[in-house]
Design an enzyme around this catalytic site. Structure first.
Site, PDB file in Angstrom:
ATOM      1  CE1 TYR A 139     -10.631  -1.878   2.126  1.00 41.00           C
ATOM      2  CE2 TYR A 139     -11.018  -0.318   3.904  1.00 41.00           C
ATOM      3  CZ  TYR A 139     -11.301  -1.505   3.284  1.00 41.00           C
ATOM      4  OH  TYR A 139     -12.261  -2.345   3.815  1.00 41.00           O
ATOM      5  CE  LYS A 167      -9.075  -4.616   3.812  1.00 43.18           C
ATOM      6  NZ  LYS A 167      -9.741  -4.220   5.083  1.00 43.18           N
TER       7      LYS A 167
END
Length: 306
Positions: A139, A167
């Protein structure tokens, strides 16, 4: 090499509370089931949207247990947020995922607050990946963590065993993002993490999205992502234009306050409250988000009749 690759729409679920402030497991179960029924490929427990830093260990365990049960019943994808700003703690949280039924991967955020170097962040993730019983989805969200990863570091991680996705939430689609989309190996899924830019990122080769806004209007976000993956440009552009107003309204105040206010107004959760230090959404912000959602519903109805 794991065969799992994150793709399509994954919903980072909010954590609903009841009127007394306790985690509302029944509401969480309904939200997870509704998201999957509406077309999401899976859900994420303990993502930022789920307020994990405001949950104690027992509450975190209950959230994961509920999401795991729903995903197992529906044969859906479950990711669990397991990243921290300490490598040893991050490893411990990953090792605990071995006992979570159906957990397909973690969502592991770039270490925050301590501001390690980019090379140190790469070593952090490689160390965690070597110990984790499930693959990692990195992330990258520099506006929250104070540190971001450029394309060279991300591509190095993309070639690391047991790291299967990203992400990417860097405030847009920048040159680093495009380089990762062009250079990542086939097993590595790049997922949009900035809700206003999900459709163009998929068109440029992204595998899908992790979208907080998809806690509401899930079916429309799922359809937009599927449009992009299938190359249905006209339909996807139409949905993206409509959903842009929704995403902007839901993030007009610190997330997930407005999302919770909308879900409460829709009767899906009993309380709109977030936990301190976050503050509840203002009535004006909630009303603007509801109006944006009404506009999407009206336009989709017109499209369906046409």
């Amino acid at each position: 090499m794991t065969s799992f690759r994150p793709e399509r729409l994954l919903v980072p679920l909010i954590t609903p509370f009841d009127e007394t402030g306790r985690v509302d497991e029944d509401a969480l179960e309904r939200l997870a089931d509704d998201a999957l029924a509406a077309g999401a490929a899976g859900v994420i427990a303990l993502a930022t949207t789920g307020e994990p830093t405001s949950l104690d260990e027992l509450e975190q365990a209950s959230v994961v247990s509920v999401c795991a049960r729903v995903c197992t019943d529906r044969d859906a994808v479950l990711l669990v947020g397991a990243g921290t700003n300490d490598t040893r703690t991050t490893i411990t949280r990953h090792e605990a995922l071995a006992s979570v039924p159906g957990a397909r991967a973690s969502l592991a955020v770039v270490p925050y607050y301590v501001r390690p170097s980019e090379a140190a962040i790469v070593r952090h993730f490689q160390t965690v990946a070597a110990r984790s019983p499930v693959p990692l989805v990195i992330y990258n969200i520099p506006y929250r963590t104070g540190r971001g990863l450029g394309s060279d570091a991300l591509l190095e991680l993309a070639s690391t065993e047991n790291i299967v996705g990203l992400k990417q939430a860097v405030g847009g689609i920048d040159a680093d993002t495009l380089q990762v989309l062009a250079g990542a190996p086939p097993h590595f899924g790049v997922l949009g993490g900035d809700d206003p830019f999900l459709f163009p990122l998929v068109l440029m080769g992204g595998a899908g999205a992790i979208a907080a806004s998809a806690n509401v209007a899930t079916e429309h976000f799922a359809a937009m992502i599927d449009d992009g993956l299938a190359g249905r440009l006209a339909a996807g552009r139409r949905r993206a234009r409509l959903l842009l107003a929704v995403s902007l309204a839901l993030f007009a105040e610190p997330s997930p306050a407005v999302i919770k206010a909308v879900l409460n107004a829709q009767g899906k959760i009993r309380s709109p409250s977030v936990r301190m230090p976050l503050g509840d959404a203002s009535p004006d912000a909630a009303e603007r988000a509801l109006q944006a959602l009404d506009a999407v519903a009206r336009q989709e109805a017109v499209g369906a009749r046409g």
